[in-house]
Enzyme design. Structure first.
Site, PDB file in Angstrom:
ATOM      1  CB  SER A 144      -0.911   0.029   1.237  1.00  0.00           C
ATOM      2  OG  SER A 144      -0.221   0.523   2.366  1.00  0.00           O
ATOM      3  CE1 TYR A 157      -3.901  -2.150   5.384  1.00  0.00           C
ATOM      4  CE2 TYR A 157      -2.834  -0.088   4.754  1.00  0.00           C
ATOM      5  CZ  TYR A 157      -3.543  -1.229   4.410  1.00  0.00           C
ATOM      6  OH  TYR A 157      -3.875  -1.451   3.100  1.00  0.00           O
TER       7      TYR A 157
END
Length: 252
Positions: A144, A157
């Site tokens: 990401s 995350y």
């Protein structure tokens, strides 16, 4: 360049998290390129719906990638696909947002298990089999923006997606000389169930949009081309890399 380099005809692929969102879009792209695709999700309803919608060549397998032994999972995937797996895409992932000082330990552990430990263990088992059988392969991890940048209120995350890129580099270093390429795709902001809380925040939505040089958010189907490319012979000399698909965010 021949278009055949992008063909996945005759190849068997697995997409975890393939029941919805980015995983579903990637599964559709691989199938459209000719691969036989197993879509994996914990939710039986989701994978059945995707398989029915995408048609022949897409097979559902309801399975929790965090709750089974990797050898059992790969056995089930190979049984479903009728042979050895050529392409593995790790699209299963979860998110939890909170400030660093308040981030719950159980949420930290849950994200590390789902986003980092589970994909490593699955690639480890599949890679072991591919090496033993002297078969080539392409493993694709989904990173990401957090693989290279910090994301506020997303410490776990960010840690997992940074780790995913590290795992991809390391596996590539160890395996690429024996025929297994390992790469990573870094999506920017796409509208999915995982990112919906961000899109629901009007101020944050505007602030993020202003940071994207292309001036818009991504559509899930726009991720499929990157996956097909990295799975195919068109990327035969590419390994250990992260391909950012982010509308120019990380370049700006």
């Amino acid at each position: 360049m021949s278009h055949e380099l992008f063909s996945l005809a005759g190849r068997r692929a697995v997409v975890t998290g393939g029941g919805r969102g980015l995983g579903r879009a990637i599964a559709a792209g691989l199938a459209d390129a000719g691969a036989t695709v197993a879509v994996i999700s914990r939710t039986h309803r989701d994978v059945e719906a995707v398989a029915q919608e995408l048609g022949d060549g897409v097979m559902p397998l309801a399975m929790d990638v965090t709750g089974n032994d990797p050898d059992v999972m790969v056995d089930a995937m190979e049984d479903l696909l009728g042979g050895s797996i050529d392409v593995l895409v790790h699209a299963a992932g979860i998110q939890h947002r909170d400030s660093a000082e308040s981030f719950a330990a159980e949420e930290w552990d849950r994200l590390l298990l789902t986003n980092l430990s589970a994909p490593f263990k699955l690639s480890q088992e599949l890679g072991r089999r591919q090496l033993e059988r002297e078969l080539p392969g392409s493993h694709i991890f989904i990173g990401s923006l957090g693989s290279t940048l910090s994301i506020p209120k997303a410490a776990a995350y960010t840690a997992t997606k940074s780790g995913v890129y590290g795992v991809a580099r390391n596996l590539s270093t160890e395996w690429s000389g024996r025929g297994i390429r390992v790469n990573c795709i870094g999506p920017g902001y796409f509208r999915t169930a995982l990112t919906e809380p961000v899109f629901a925040d009007e101020h944050r939505y505007k602030r993020m949009l202003d940071r994207i040089p292309m001036g818009r958010f991504g559509k899930p189907e726009e991720l499929a081309g990157a996956a097909v490319f990295l799975a195919s012979d068109a990327s035969s000399y590419i390994t250990g890399q992260i391909l950012m698909v982010d509308g120019g965010w990380t370049a700006a």
